[in-house]
Design a protein around this motif. Structure first.
Motif, PDB file in Angstrom:
ATOM      1  N   PRO A  31      12.861 -11.178 -32.168  1.00 40.15           N
ATOM      2  CA  PRO A  31      13.554 -12.176 -31.340  1.00 40.15           C
ATOM      3  C   PRO A  31      12.805 -13.516 -31.298  1.00 40.15           C
ATOM      4  CG  PRO A  31      13.141 -10.115 -30.128  1.00 40.15           C
ATOM      5  CD  PRO A  31      12.268 -10.103 -31.344  1.00 40.15           C
ATOM      6  N   LEU A  32      13.571 -14.596 -31.375  1.00 39.51           N
ATOM      7  CA  LEU A  32      12.996 -15.940 -31.286  1.00 39.51           C
ATOM      8  C   LEU A  32      13.783 -16.765 -30.271  1.00 39.51           C
ATOM      9  CD1 LEU A  32      12.523 -16.698 -35.121  1.00 39.51           C
ATOM     10  CD2 LEU A  32      10.687 -16.282 -33.453  1.00 39.51           C
ATOM     11  N   VAL A  67       5.645 -13.673 -44.709  1.00 39.66           N
ATOM     12  CA  VAL A  67       4.375 -13.200 -45.283  1.00 39.66           C
ATOM     13  C   VAL A  67       4.074 -11.787 -44.780  1.00 39.66           C
ATOM     14  CG1 VAL A  67       1.880 -13.597 -45.340  1.00 39.66           C
ATOM     15  CG2 VAL A  67       3.452 -15.537 -45.583  1.00 39.66           C
ATOM     16  N   LEU A  68       4.438 -11.523 -43.534  1.00 33.83           N
ATOM     17  CA  LEU A  68       4.218 -10.193 -42.950  1.00 33.83           C
ATOM     18  C   LEU A  68       5.252  -9.165 -43.412  1.00 33.83           C
ATOM     19  CD1 LEU A  68       3.400 -11.220 -39.259  1.00 33.83           C
ATOM     20  CD2 LEU A  68       1.844 -10.074 -40.851  1.00 33.83           C
ATOM     21  N   GLY A  69       6.267  -9.647 -44.130  1.00 37.60           N
ATOM     22  CA  GLY A  69       7.309  -8.725 -44.601  1.00 37.60           C
ATOM     23  C   GLY A  69       8.500  -8.619 -43.667  1.00 37.60           C
ATOM     24  N   LEU A  70       8.510  -9.461 -42.618  1.00 35.14           N
ATOM     25  CA  LEU A  70       9.645  -9.453 -41.677  1.00 35.14           C
ATOM     26  C   LEU A  70      10.698 -10.441 -42.151  1.00 35.14           C
ATOM     27  CD1 LEU A  70       7.669  -9.485 -38.304  1.00 35.14           C
ATOM     28  CD2 LEU A  70       9.140  -7.624 -39.105  1.00 35.14           C
ATOM     29  N   HIS A  71      11.908  -9.951 -42.344  1.00 34.88           N
ATOM     30  CA  HIS A  71      12.956 -10.807 -42.896  1.00 34.88           C
ATOM     31  C   HIS A  71      14.173 -10.927 -42.002  1.00 34.88           C
ATOM     32  CE1 HIS A  71      10.998 -11.438 -46.794  1.00 34.88           C
ATOM     33  NE2 HIS A  71      10.497 -10.244 -46.587  1.00 34.88           N
ATOM     34  N   SER A  72      14.093 -10.372 -40.793  1.00 36.96           N
ATOM     35  CA  SER A  72      15.241 -10.433 -39.881  1.00 36.96           C
ATOM     36  C   SER A  72      14.814 -10.945 -38.519  1.00 36.96           C
ATOM     37  CB  SER A  72      15.853  -9.047 -39.698  1.00 36.96           C
ATOM     38  OG  SER A  72      16.199  -8.497 -40.942  1.00 36.96           O
ATOM     39  N   VAL A  73      15.591 -11.897 -38.004  1.00 35.94           N
ATOM     40  CA  VAL A  73      15.313 -12.428 -36.664  1.00 35.94           C
ATOM     41  C   VAL A  73      16.606 -12.480 -35.860  1.00 35.94           C
ATOM     42  CG1 VAL A  73      13.313 -13.825 -37.344  1.00 35.94           C
ATOM     43  CG2 VAL A  73      15.607 -14.831 -37.462  1.00 35.94           C
ATOM     44  N   ILE A  74      16.459 -12.437 -34.544  1.00 33.95           N
ATOM     45  CA  ILE A  74      17.604 -12.692 -33.674  1.00 33.95           C
ATOM     46  C   ILE A  74      17.282 -13.913 -32.823  1.00 33.95           C
ATOM     47  CG2 ILE A  74      16.827 -10.943 -31.967  1.00 33.95           C
ATOM     48  CD1 ILE A  74      19.881 -10.540 -31.348  1.00 33.95           C
ATOM     49  N   LEU A  75      18.203 -14.857 -32.811  1.00 36.37           N
ATOM     50  CA  LEU A  75      17.961 -16.137 -32.142  1.00 36.37           C
ATOM     51  C   LEU A  75      18.612 -16.204 -30.767  1.00 36.37           C
ATOM     52  CD1 LEU A  75      18.615 -18.748 -35.012  1.00 36.37           C
ATOM     53  CD2 LEU A  75      16.468 -17.611 -34.405  1.00 36.37           C
TER      54      LEU A  75
END
Ligand code: PBG
Ligand code: ZN
Length: 321
Positions: A31-32, A67-75
């Motif tokens: 989450p961002l 870079v950490l391998g995280l490719h999904s975010v929720i805004l």
């Protein structure tokens, strides 16, 4: 006495071979929280390690996530101006639309999910339009503006929308609205089983979305109700949801399992703000081995039957993996 299978016989390699569940970086959505300005990064006291960010900072943050391998975010958008109907959420120039556009432009390979609700955008902090006579949310009026909000997100280039307001009929409304506008292939992750929970407390600090009167119990679910929890998710499945969700996660592992056994859709577990804050503050006080308890908690979601984990711990988990 003959022993069928003894843990003692397992060395570490065999233990790995027979391990039933795994936590992977690919399981996570991070989450961002986006606010206006430039170079803005404000830490939230109740959630150490979680920040409100301006768009430029958020875009740079996604560099780190990849870079950490995280490719999904929720805004989640935090607008400058809030009003009674959450106008900022309905504008192509609003906080969330600008954030989606900027993020997809800078990182087309990032999978961007948008939280679709009004509580961050309304001056009263409720998840929809208020019916002043009844002092509660007007479900059908909220459905209408939700369909407009979904199109704003879709046009900005979002990869999946996640309606979190728990309005009746929301999935069908959004599906019809999106299909009618040519967005048949845009998936919907329904906050299908969302309890009226005290665990959302810190989130409301971050999103500045505490209701100014009353609470959300007219639209969120009673934590005592298991059958209703199952029915709500199955109803969203029938209306066309692509992914179901249980929220909060930790106190509702039984519900994740119940839905897992009744639906073949993927399930997301939302490891909410209060769950995160409890571990963070207990870890900081030296009461628990933070990393160990965090990983044990993530594993419990997978074991319960979740496919996806939405968590503020995602970066730390990715670092450990
Ligand atoms: C908005 C929304 C909430 C959360 C996600 N979307 C708050 C609420 O319903 O009050 C909570 C997330 C968290 O606590 O981490 N409807
Ligand atoms: Zn809301």
């Amino acid at each position: 006495m003959f022993q069928r299978f003894r843990r003692k016989r397992l060395n570490s390699q065999l233990r790995a071979l027979v391990r039933e569940h795994h936590v992977r970086v690919d399981d996570f959505i991070y989450p961002l929280f986006i606010r206006s300005g430039e170079g803005v990064k404000i830490e939230i006291a109740s959630m150490p390690g979680v920040y409100q960010m301006s768009i430029d900072v958020m875009v740079r943050e996604c560099e780190t996530l990849k870079v950490l391998g995280l490719h999904s975010v929720i805004l989640f958008g935090i607008p400058d101006v809030k009003d009674s109907i959450g106008s900022d959420a309905l504008s192509e120039h609003g906080m969330i639309a600008r954030a989606i556009r900027a993020l997809k432009q800078a990182h087309p390979d990032m999978f961007v999910v948008s939280d679709l609700c009004f509580c961050e955008y309304t001056d009263h902090g409720h998840c929809g339009i208020i019916d002043h006579v009844h002092q509660t949310v007007n479900n059908d009026a909220t459905l209408e503006i939700s369909a407009r909000q979904a199109l704003v997100h879709a046009k900005a280039g979002v990869d999946m929308i996640a309606p979190s307001g728990m309005m009746d009929g929301i999935i069908e409304t959004l599906r019809l609205g999106l299909d009618g506008a040519g967005y048949e292939s845009l998936p919907i992750m329904a906050y299908s089983t969302k309890f009226a929970s005290g665990y959302y407390g810190p989130f409301r600090d971050v999103a500045e979305s505490t209701p100014s009167f009353g609470d959300r119990s007219s639209y969120q679910m009673d934590p005592a109700n298991r059958r209703e929890a199952i029915a709500e998710s199955l109803e969203d499945e029938a209306q066309g949801a692509d992914i179901l969700m249980v929220k909060p996660a930790l106190a509702y592992l039984d519900i994740i399992r119940d839905i897992r056994e009744r639906s073949s859709l993927p399930i997301a577990a939302y490891n909410v703000s209060g769950e995160y804050a409890m571990l963070k503050h207990a870890g900081a006080a030296g009461l628990i081995d933070y990393e160990r308890v965090m990983m044990e908690t993530m594993l419990s979601f997978k074991r319960a039957g979740a496919d996806i984990i939405i968590s503020y711990h995602a970066k730390e988990v990715a670092n450990l993996l």
